[in-house]
Scaffold this active site. Structure first.
Site, PDB file in Angstrom:
ATOM      1  N   GLU A 124       0.791  -1.230   0.000  1.00 26.22           N
ATOM      2  CA  GLU A 124       0.000   0.000   0.000  1.00 26.22           C
ATOM      3  C   GLU A 124       0.823   1.280   0.000  1.00 26.22           C
ATOM      4  O   GLU A 124       0.500   2.227   0.702  1.00 26.22           O
ATOM      5  CB  GLU A 124      -0.896  -0.005   1.232  1.00 26.22           C
ATOM      6  N   GLY A 159      -0.121  -6.877   8.189  1.00 23.81           N
ATOM      7  CA  GLY A 159       1.090  -6.933   8.998  1.00 23.81           C
ATOM      8  C   GLY A 159       1.430  -5.589   9.619  1.00 23.81           C
ATOM      9  O   GLY A 159       0.570  -4.720   9.798  1.00 23.81           O
ATOM     10  N   GLY A 212       3.012  -2.895   8.513  1.00 26.29           N
ATOM     11  CA  GLY A 212       2.676  -1.677   7.751  1.00 26.29           C
ATOM     12  C   GLY A 212       1.187  -1.412   7.783  1.00 26.29           C
ATOM     13  O   GLY A 212       0.740  -0.271   7.986  1.00 26.29           O
ATOM     14  N   ASP A 234       5.599 -13.888   9.072  1.00 28.82           N
ATOM     15  CA  ASP A 234       6.876 -13.523   9.717  1.00 28.82           C
ATOM     16  C   ASP A 234       6.815 -13.546  11.242  1.00 28.82           C
ATOM     17  O   ASP A 234       7.853 -13.596  11.896  1.00 28.82           O
ATOM     18  CB  ASP A 234       7.295 -12.097   9.294  1.00 28.82           C
ATOM     19  N   ARG A 272      25.072 -27.241  -1.493  1.00 25.49           N
ATOM     20  CA  ARG A 272      23.988 -26.803  -2.379  1.00 25.49           C
ATOM     21  C   ARG A 272      23.030 -25.914  -1.605  1.00 25.49           C
ATOM     22  O   ARG A 272      22.933 -26.022  -0.379  1.00 25.49           O
ATOM     23  CB  ARG A 272      23.217 -28.021  -2.915  1.00 25.49           C
ATOM     24  N   GLN A 281       6.267 -20.893   1.335  1.00 24.33           N
ATOM     25  CA  GLN A 281       5.932 -20.735   2.754  1.00 24.33           C
ATOM     26  C   GLN A 281       4.646 -19.944   2.977  1.00 24.33           C
ATOM     27  O   GLN A 281       4.094 -19.942   4.072  1.00 24.33           O
ATOM     28  CB  GLN A 281       7.091 -20.026   3.474  1.00 24.33           C
TER      29      GLN A 281
HETATM   30  O1  F6P Z   1       5.831 -10.364   4.989  1.00 25.79           O
HETATM   31  C1  F6P Z   1       5.701 -11.626   4.422  1.00 25.79           C
HETATM   32  C2  F6P Z   1       6.762 -11.838   3.370  1.00 25.79           C
HETATM   33  O2  F6P Z   1       6.588 -13.093   2.802  1.00 25.79           O
HETATM   34  C3  F6P Z   1       8.182 -11.718   3.879  1.00 25.79           C
HETATM   35  O3  F6P Z   1       8.589 -12.863   4.603  1.00 25.79           O
HETATM   36  C4  F6P Z   1       8.911 -11.490   2.597  1.00 25.79           C
HETATM   37  O4  F6P Z   1      10.184 -10.905   2.779  1.00 25.79           O
HETATM   38  C5  F6P Z   1       7.959 -10.538   1.873  1.00 25.79           C
HETATM   39  O5  F6P Z   1       6.651 -10.859   2.340  1.00 25.79           O
HETATM   40  C6  F6P Z   1       7.967 -10.655   0.360  1.00 25.79           C
HETATM   41  O6  F6P Z   1       7.192  -9.566  -0.124  1.00 25.79           O
HETATM   42  P1  F6P Z   1       6.456  -9.639  -1.547  1.00 25.79           P
HETATM   43  O7  F6P Z   1       5.340 -10.629  -1.419  1.00 25.79           O
HETATM   44  O8  F6P Z   1       5.936  -8.229  -1.752  1.00 25.79           O
HETATM   45  O9  F6P Z   1       7.493 -10.056  -2.544  1.00 25.79           O
END
Ligand code: F6P
Length: 338
Positions: free
Chosen positions: A73, A108, A110, A133, A255, A263
């Site tokens: 946003e 979250g 923000g 997170d 590797r 995730q």
């Molecule tokens: O805040 C959740 C998250 O998945 C973080 O772990 C990751 O760094 C970020 O969003 C990735 O942001 P975007 O989805 O805007 O690429």
């Protein structure tokens, strides 16, 4: 009462369970009207809405992502911060033209900061913490985190068999933005030998020394879990940086795997479904009681709420005294520091 719900920021498993929890409680328990605002805060400005009913809220409990869509946003936040009152008037007008009695913002750090700013503009708002997170200050846990840890732990479990078969070092990079919670919880649950977190930093000598020591003890392979927020000198991703350095400095085949958006995808865990359901229901209760400007939260074993003014935008981060860090160190797991 007419309630608007929006989802903002990165998606997370459990959002739809939360929307369902808010909506079904508001409709069935309090007789409220509920509308979904689509694609984050921009949906508020452009009145991009959908009526939510008990029927339309069925069948989404186990569905990943958000039925309302989401977005980052930056534009909206710029408007709220703008010195030009016209921008803020536009936001307030949009809220009143939709005839809302309250706006629920699922998001979250923000998003909760933006929600607090809307409260400061005089709008009735309630925040629901959402992120994989788990870095939102004011709540012990956010929904999405448990699912992400389950996914990441399963990935680490799978790395053990291939690392062992090839006698390799495997480096896996996990999400978390600036926080190391996913990497700490999945690293410990997955039996990683080295866990690298942004909050603790690292000393490459310690990392290399740990790998060498394991090999001297006849351990045929090692697993390194590194958070994406760990600052590395090169322009590489942490996983690539550590895999290259370990292979170059130890000579052991190494590797890397970047687990990334896996995730955030798919169906939420039962824990996240129920946490979202409880947080959503509490948000509806706050609205019924006329208690606005607050963020719902899980505090200990209780579902509760805290003032947005006290928590908005603050981070909850891992510390050296976090229980799993202390216990990991006692067991000989390396966190990459002396
Ligand atoms: O805040 C959740 C998250 O998945 C973080 O772990 C990751 O760094 C970020 O969003 C990735 O942001 P975007 O989805 O805007 O690429």
């Amino acid at each position: 009462m007419k309630v608007g719900i929006l989802t903002s920021g990165g998606d997370a498993p459990g959002i739809n369970a939360t929307i369902r929890g808010v909506g079904k409680t508001a409709i069935n328990n309090y007789g409220m009207q509920v509308i979904g605002i689509q694609n984050g805060f921009s949906g508020l400005l452009y009145k991009d809405i959908v009526e939510l009913s008990d029927q339309s809220l069925s069948g989404i409990l186990n569905v990943g992502g958000t039925i309302l869509g989401t977005a980052r946003e930056k534009v909206f936040r710029k408007m709220i911060n703008s010195p030009d009152e016209k921008d803020q008037e536009q936001i307030k007008n949009a809220y009143h033209e939709l005839e809302l009695d309250c706006l629920i913002c699922i998001g979250g750090n923000g998003t909760q900061r933006t929600t607090w700013m809307l409260s400061e503009l005089g709008l009735n708002v309630v925040g629901i913490p959402k992120t994989i997170d788990n870095d939102i200050y004011g709540t012990d846990v956010s929904f999405g985190f448990d699912t992400a840890v389950n996914i990441a732990t399963d990935a680490i479990d799978r790395l053990h068999s291939t690392a062992s078969s090839h006698r390799r070092v495997m480096v896996i990079e996990l999400m978390g933005h600036h926080a190391g919670w996913i990497t700490l919880y999945a690293g410990m649950a997955g039996g990683a030998d080295i866990i690298l977190l942004p909050e603790l930093g690292f000393n490459m000598k310690v990392v290399i020394g740990k790998i060498r020591k394991r090999m001297e003890l006849g351990k045929a392979y090692s697993i390194v879990a590194v958070a994406e927020g760990v600052e590395v000198p090169a322009s590489e991703r942490p996983a690539a940086y550590f895999a290259r350095e370990i292979q170059e400095q130890t000579g052991f085949e190494t590797r890397e795997t970047v687990l990334g958006y896996i995730q955030r995808g798919g169906s939420p865990s039962p824990y996240d479904r129920n946490l979202g359901t409880l947080l959503g229901g509490h948000a509806a209760e706050l609205i019924h009681e006329g208690r606005f400007g607050r963020m719902v939260a899980k505090l200990g074993s209780q579902i509760s709420d805290v003032p947005l003014s006290e928590v908005a935008g603050k981070l909850s981060l891992v510390t050296p005294n976090t229980d799993l860090v202390v216990q990991g160190k006692r067991m000989g797991i390396s966190f990459g520091i002396w």
